[in-house]
Design an enzyme around this catalytic site. Structure first.
Site, PDB file in Angstrom:
ATOM      1  CG  MET A 144      -3.448  -0.788  -7.616  1.00  0.00           C
ATOM      2  SD  MET A 144      -1.726  -1.079  -8.002  1.00  0.00           S
ATOM      3  CE  MET A 144      -1.048  -1.315  -6.384  1.00  0.00           C
ATOM      4  CG  LEU A 166     -11.575  -3.299  -3.019  1.00  0.00           C
ATOM      5  CD1 LEU A 166     -12.973  -2.863  -3.452  1.00  0.00           C
ATOM      6  CD2 LEU A 166     -10.544  -2.259  -3.437  1.00  0.00           C
ATOM      7  CG  ASP A 207     -12.538  -1.860   7.327  1.00  0.00           C
ATOM      8  OD1 ASP A 207     -12.927  -2.767   6.560  1.00  0.00           O
ATOM      9  OD2 ASP A 207     -12.775  -1.850   8.541  1.00  0.00           O
ATOM     10  CG  HIS A 215      -9.665   0.151  -0.963  1.00  0.00           C
ATOM     11  ND1 HIS A 215      -8.917  -0.903  -0.498  1.00  0.00           N
ATOM     12  CD2 HIS A 215      -8.870   0.839  -1.814  1.00  0.00           C
ATOM     13  CE1 HIS A 215      -7.720  -0.864  -1.051  1.00  0.00           C
ATOM     14  NE2 HIS A 215      -7.653   0.184  -1.844  1.00  0.00           N
ATOM     15  CE  LYS A 218      -3.073   2.751   2.921  1.00  0.00           C
ATOM     16  NZ  LYS A 218      -1.915   2.607   2.001  1.00  0.00           N
ATOM     17  CG  ASP A 219      -1.224   5.222  -0.205  1.00  0.00           C
ATOM     18  OD1 ASP A 219      -0.389   4.564   0.426  1.00  0.00           O
ATOM     19  OD2 ASP A 219      -2.319   4.750  -0.571  1.00  0.00           O
ATOM     20  CD  GLN A 230      -1.172   6.754  -4.696  1.00  0.00           C
ATOM     21  OE1 GLN A 230      -0.495   5.838  -5.148  1.00  0.00           O
ATOM     22  NE2 GLN A 230      -2.387   6.547  -4.205  1.00  0.00           N
ATOM     23  CB  SER A 247      -3.680  -3.773  -0.723  1.00  0.00           C
ATOM     24  OG  SER A 247      -4.841  -3.021  -0.922  1.00  0.00           O
ATOM     25  NE  ARG A 248       2.661  -2.071  -1.681  1.00  0.00           N
ATOM     26  CZ  ARG A 248       3.612  -2.635  -2.387  1.00  0.00           C
ATOM     27  NH1 ARG A 248       4.458  -3.444  -1.815  1.00  0.00           N
ATOM     28  NH2 ARG A 248       3.731  -2.384  -3.668  1.00  0.00           N
TER      29      ARG A 248
HETATM   30  O1  PAF Z   1      -3.222   3.806  -4.247  1.00  0.00           O
HETATM   31  C1  PAF Z   1      -3.377   2.902  -5.077  1.00  0.00           C
HETATM   32  O2  PAF Z   1      -4.049   1.894  -4.838  1.00  0.00           O
HETATM   33  C2  PAF Z   1      -2.731   3.034  -6.451  1.00  0.00           C
HETATM   34  O3  PAF Z   1      -1.486   3.639  -6.368  1.00  0.00           O
HETATM   35  C3  PAF Z   1      -3.631   3.742  -7.482  1.00  0.00           C
HETATM   36  C4  PAF Z   1      -3.894   5.189  -7.103  1.00  0.00           C
HETATM   37  C5  PAF Z   1      -4.950   2.986  -7.610  1.00  0.00           C
HETATM   38  C6  PAF Z   1      -2.942   3.730  -8.847  1.00  0.00           C
HETATM   39  O4  PAF Z   1      -2.678   2.447  -9.289  1.00  0.00           O
END
Ligand code: PAF
Length: 201
Positions: free
Chosen positions: A29, A32, A34, A36, A152-153, A156, A189-190
């Protein structure tokens, strides 16, 4: 190979049809960091596939409108970071490209309750439905061989692994360990909004 930026869904479908190699997809999203960079460079070094970074701030995964409005938008820097760390192409679609109004073919998915109603999902109603919907849409448009995601996620990651099995998608998920800042806090990013003091607490 000439590096390209693609913005329209028709263009990405054409590009994919004319691409001779398999594709590694690194969905993001933007904003970006480190974490990413590690995903992009790992994908680059893993194989000789084409590396495609997607940058799309997915409104469906924000349960809070203010969060969406405040999400950092750093597209010029994101393009620089992506290309200098191994992206061959970048896909930057608009909302209308990902969710064309009145398009009955867009599937709005639900994440399984047993995986999405705990942890982060407890307070972020609909968040994982939005993640499943956008990733499913990207996978259908791009048809990558590999999908790179950060550990990290974790929740997800589990939900997207489940999506690939449920929908019988022909893609391998490659997960990359969490990258941490010098203070031990994962890059995110947050987390750019966290002050030094908040990080210490
Ligand atoms: O992890 C993320 O940045 C988002 O949830 C993703 C996988 C790009 C989907 O929008």
């Amino acid at each position: 190979m000439k590096k390209v930026i693609i913005r329209k869904t028709e263009e990405i479908e054409n590009w994919r049809r004319n691409t001779k190699s398999e594709i590694n997809l690194i969905p993001t999203m933007g904003n970006l960091h480190d974490g990413h960079i590690k995903l992009i460079s790992t994908a680059k070094n893993d194989n000789s596939n084409i590396n495609l970074v997607s940058i799309f701030i997915n409104p469906l995964q924000f349960d809070n409108k203010l969060d969406l409005e405040n999400y950092p938008k750093t597209i010029d820097n994101d393009i620089k970071i992506s290309f200098s760390n191994g992206a061959d192409a970048i896909f930057i679609p608009s909302n209308e490209d990902i969710y064309p109004p009145n398009n009955k073919n867009i599937k709005f998915l639900k994440a399984p309750k047993e995986l999405s109603s705990t942890l982060c999902g407890l307070n972020r109603v609909g968040h994982f439905d939005g993640v499943c919907t956008v990733v499913y849409r990207l996978l259908n448009l791009i048809k990558p061989k590999n999908l790179y995601l950060g550990e990290k996620d974790w929740q997800q990651l589990l939900i997207l692994k489940n999506l690939v099995i449920r929908k019988k998608l022909n893609v391998s998920i490659k997960s990359i360990p969490t990258q941490r800042d010098f203070d031990g806090i994962p890059f995110s990013s947050r987390n750019v909004h966290l002050s030094k003091k908040t990080k210490e607490n």
